[in-house]
Enzyme design. Sequence first.
Site, short mmCIF file in Angstrom:
data_model
loop_
_atom_site.label_atom_id
_atom_site.label_comp_id
_atom_site.label_asym_id
_atom_site.label_seq_id
_atom_site.Cartn_x
_atom_site.Cartn_y
_atom_site.Cartn_z
N GLY A 167 0.76 -1.10 0.19
CA GLY A 167 0.16 -0.13 0.09
C GLY A 167 0.80 1.34 0.01
N ALA A 203 -9.06 4.04 -1.13
CA ALA A 203 -9.03 5.36 -0.30
C ALA A 203 -9.92 6.43 -1.18
CB ALA A 203 -8.15 5.97 0.19
N GLU A 238 -13.98 17.35 4.73
CA GLU A 238 -14.26 16.19 5.55
C GLU A 238 -14.80 16.73 6.94
OE1 GLU A 238 -12.13 12.62 4.66
OE2 GLU A 238 -11.89 13.21 2.59
N HIS A 270 -16.61 3.79 10.06
CA HIS A 270 -16.85 5.12 9.19
C HIS A 270 -18.70 5.19 9.18
CE1 HIS A 270 -17.26 7.60 5.93
NE2 HIS A 270 -16.19 7.44 5.68
N ARG A 323 -16.18 11.70 13.32
CA ARG A 323 -16.59 10.53 12.86
C ARG A 323 -17.33 9.80 14.10
NH1 ARG A 323 -12.63 8.11 8.32
NH2 ARG A 323 -13.16 9.54 6.93
N HIS A 327 -13.75 0.72 9.90
CA HIS A 327 -12.92 1.35 8.93
C HIS A 327 -11.56 1.45 9.06
CE1 HIS A 327 -12.67 4.15 5.55
NE2 HIS A 327 -12.26 5.03 6.28
N GLU A 378 -1.29 2.18 8.62
CA GLU A 378 -2.38 1.81 9.45
C GLU A 378 -1.80 0.90 10.58
OE1 GLU A 378 -5.96 1.64 7.45
OE2 GLU A 378 -6.91 0.59 9.21
N ARG A 428 -9.18 9.21 14.71
CA ARG A 428 -8.39 9.78 13.44
C ARG A 428 -9.16 10.93 12.94
NH1 ARG A 428 -8.11 8.32 8.01
NH2 ARG A 428 -9.92 6.98 8.29
N SER A 451 -4.65 9.50 7.50
CA SER A 451 -3.78 8.27 7.32
C SER A 451 -2.90 8.42 6.12
CB SER A 451 -5.03 7.12 7.60
OG SER A 451 -5.89 7.20 6.69
P1 FAD Z 1 -2.52 -0.84 3.00
O1 FAD Z 1 -2.81 0.19 1.98
O2 FAD Z 1 -3.81 -1.46 3.48
O3 FAD Z 1 -1.75 -1.70 2.62
C1 FAD Z 1 -1.51 -2.99 3.20
C2 FAD Z 1 -0.49 -4.15 2.25
O4 FAD Z 1 -0.12 -5.05 3.32
C3 FAD Z 1 -1.45 -4.54 1.16
O5 FAD Z 1 -0.69 -4.63 -0.09
C4 FAD Z 1 -1.75 -5.98 1.78
O6 FAD Z 1 -1.88 -7.20 0.76
C5 FAD Z 1 -0.45 -6.42 2.33
N1 FAD Z 1 -0.61 -7.31 3.51
C6 FAD Z 1 -1.42 -7.22 4.62
N2 FAD Z 1 -0.74 -8.50 5.35
C7 FAD Z 1 0.19 -9.18 4.93
C8 FAD Z 1 0.65 -10.11 4.93
N3 FAD Z 1 0.49 -11.18 6.08
N4 FAD Z 1 1.68 -10.67 4.15
C9 FAD Z 1 2.12 -10.00 2.83
N5 FAD Z 1 1.40 -8.67 2.70
C10 FAD Z 1 0.36 -8.31 3.44
N6 FAD Z 1 -7.40 7.05 4.38
C11 FAD Z 1 -7.28 8.58 4.33
O7 FAD Z 1 -6.23 9.12 4.86
N7 FAD Z 1 -7.89 9.05 3.09
C12 FAD Z 1 -9.04 8.68 2.52
O8 FAD Z 1 -9.82 9.19 1.75
C13 FAD Z 1 -9.38 7.20 3.08
N8 FAD Z 1 -10.30 6.69 2.08
C14 FAD Z 1 -10.60 5.14 2.58
C15 FAD Z 1 -11.40 4.41 1.99
C16 FAD Z 1 -11.69 3.20 2.30
C17 FAD Z 1 -12.60 2.50 1.69
C18 FAD Z 1 -10.66 2.53 3.20
C19 FAD Z 1 -10.75 1.05 3.50
C20 FAD Z 1 -9.60 3.35 3.87
C21 FAD Z 1 -9.53 4.48 3.47
N9 FAD Z 1 -8.45 5.15 4.24
C22 FAD Z 1 -8.41 6.73 3.99
C23 FAD Z 1 -7.55 4.60 5.13
C24 FAD Z 1 -6.37 4.21 4.12
O9 FAD Z 1 -6.72 3.83 2.90
C25 FAD Z 1 -5.43 3.52 5.02
O10 FAD Z 1 -5.07 3.64 6.23
C26 FAD Z 1 -4.23 3.49 4.14
O11 FAD Z 1 -4.34 3.30 2.75
C27 FAD Z 1 -3.37 2.29 5.00
O12 FAD Z 1 -2.07 2.20 4.04
P2 FAD Z 1 -1.09 1.14 4.34
O13 FAD Z 1 -0.01 1.23 3.27
O14 FAD Z 1 -0.69 1.37 5.83
O15 FAD Z 1 -2.01 -0.05 4.25
C1 SIN Z 2 -13.87 8.94 3.24
O1 SIN Z 2 -13.52 9.14 2.02
O2 SIN Z 2 -14.70 9.11 3.90
C2 SIN Z 2 -12.49 8.25 3.81
C3 SIN Z 2 -11.65 9.12 4.53
C4 SIN Z 2 -10.74 8.48 5.39
O3 SIN Z 2 -10.99 7.28 6.03
O4 SIN Z 2 -9.73 9.30 6.10
#
Ligand code: FAD
Ligand code: SIN
Length: 549
Positions: free
Chosen positions: A12, A44, A118, A241, A287, A348, A372, A383, A388
């Site tokens: 991610g 996101a 937001e 959420h 939220r 969420h 995250e 949050r 994030s």
């Molecule tokens: P992720 O993007 O979740 O990536 C995790 C990665 O780890 C993935 O590739 C997964 O496959 C991998 N993984 C997990 N476990 C393992 C394992 N055991 N072995 C190997 N790989 C593994 N935040 C905002 O700030 N703004 C937004 O607009 C927003 N909108 C959102 C909308 C939605 C629908 C969701 C679900 C979340 C949203 N968030 C938003 C929150 C935000 O998207 C996440 O907190 C952020 O993207 C997390 O990034 P990350 O790189 O930490 O994890």
């Molecule tokens: C959203 O678009 O409502 C998600 C934003 C967030 O989780 O930060």
Amino acid sequence: MKQFDYLVLGSGIAGLSFALKVAPRGRVAIVTKKDRAESNTNYAQGGIAAVTSKEDSFELHVRDTLTAGAGLCKENVVRTIVEEGPARIAELIELGMKFSERDAPAEDGGRELDLGREGGHSKRRILHAKDVTGREIERALLNAASRQPNIEIFENHIAIDLITSQKFGLKDGNRCLGAYVFDKKSGGVETFAAPVTILATGGCGKVYLYTTNPDIATGDGVAMAYRAGASVADMEFVQFHPTCLYHPQAKSFLISEAVRGEGGVLKSLDGVEFMDAYHPLKSLAPRDVVARAIDSEMKKSGAEHVWLDITHKPARFIIERFPNIYQTCLRYGIDITKEPIPVVPAAHYQCGGVVTNVDGETDIAGLYAVGEVACTGLHGANRLASNSLLEALVCAHRAAEKVAAGVPPAVAGGILPPGATSGKMPDATFKIPLWQSGDAHNPDEMVVVSHNWDEIRRLMWDYVSIVRTNKRLARAQKRIANLQEEIHEYYWNFIVTSDLLELRNIATVAELIVRCALMRPESRGLHYNLDYPEANPEWAQRDTVLRKS
Ligand code: FAD
Ligand code: SIN
């Protein structure tokens, strides 16, 4: 055994940003459990919060974050992340990220970034790519990674456990040496060794029956770090959420908070706006307040959802600003330009996680956690929306800088105490032992795995969600302990499967959420307990920290 300079678990925003920063200095393995883009990041919608406008200031963004965090944020961490945000955003744009723009006066160059709003934000400050910000981030970062010869991506590889010196009885503190990884295609377990391992595995929405998160979000990173001896904190703060689409065929589709930011209003089933009774910011309140208000309205009326109504805005604007939400709802038979959207709260975001400082350092040497999965102290008890993605960008950069500098941990503020990281590298004669697992294979029994999955997710939803009580938490704790016994037996006797690995992890994460919730004798932010309905000032700035003894 595969040997790399950097082992990144997760693809991610956190994992990819870190990998891109360190790749010029060494070989990087990115291990990711499904397709490379599949992540919370990819879904996101709203965008990234950052101060980029003349109307805004760092002070205001800091204040909004602290207010949403309900007294638990670490102010020095908040300041660092907010102040370093704009530089990281500029780098992301440089890498190829395309944010939405709008017309601006000619003296300002004719175009400027379009800023969304937001809940909890006092200014427009959310940079976005229409309503598919995460998809655009993944595209830009994966594109950049594909141009980097030092980065190798292992898709469909799921990390099972971290390899630590302590696990193999080595003295001199605890150091991470890599991870055991299950190759879903070959069915084999491989050893990935590296002096630096970074957990970027995201959150744990799948611990709950209803969630906005995709299937990857099973809390693997928190579970692995906890088993390895790292500190984990504030897991009681699970963010729900307020507006997930309510439709029998829609598995987990979010209706962005940006819809409320552009004027969308929450209404009860009889069409009455109800948020004025709960908060002066109404539908754009923080939220935790909105999710609890919806929960309370649904419980009072027995309704299965509430409405989110944006029909008073011009159809062209709605379709242009929210193309993905518009098209997806249309597929389910809902034209959001003409009718209100049925919505419910859903799990969420995980505000707690593996304890780190703002540089991503954990209390295990050689192990970093970013995104995250980490608990830096930025989010506190709730949050602020769109903080994030910002945190992941800033902390990935800082972690990469820290690794490059090779200096011992300094006082960076946050929950991790200064100097907590320790652990020497084993000498050259030490060989990492190969993975050992059970070899029994009985497909008939796989039903136990799926049954336990469902049971955990349902009991977390029923007993440990938006409104909690001591009795419900205790009941959940007992049930989780029973399930863990069964999972433990399975785990050691049967061959590894990804379902079993994820089941073990969601059970651990469920246990940690409940234990943290039971430790906090108050209601604060996202943790609302009817037995202690008020915040207790003695618990402001106190984190619930767990570490395996
Ligand atoms: P992720 O993007 O979740 O990536 C995790 C990665 O780890 C993935 O590739 C997964 O496959 C991998 N993984 C997990 N476990 C393992 C394992 N055991 N072995 C190997 N790989 C593994 N935040 C905002 O700030 N703004 C937004 O607009 C927003 N909108 C959102 C909308 C939605 C629908 C969701 C679900 C979340 C949203 N968030 C938003 C929150 C935000 O998207 C996440 O907190 C952020 O993207 C997390 O990034 P990350 O790189 O930490 O994890
Ligand atoms: C959203 O678009 O409502 C998600 C934003 C967030 O989780 O930060």
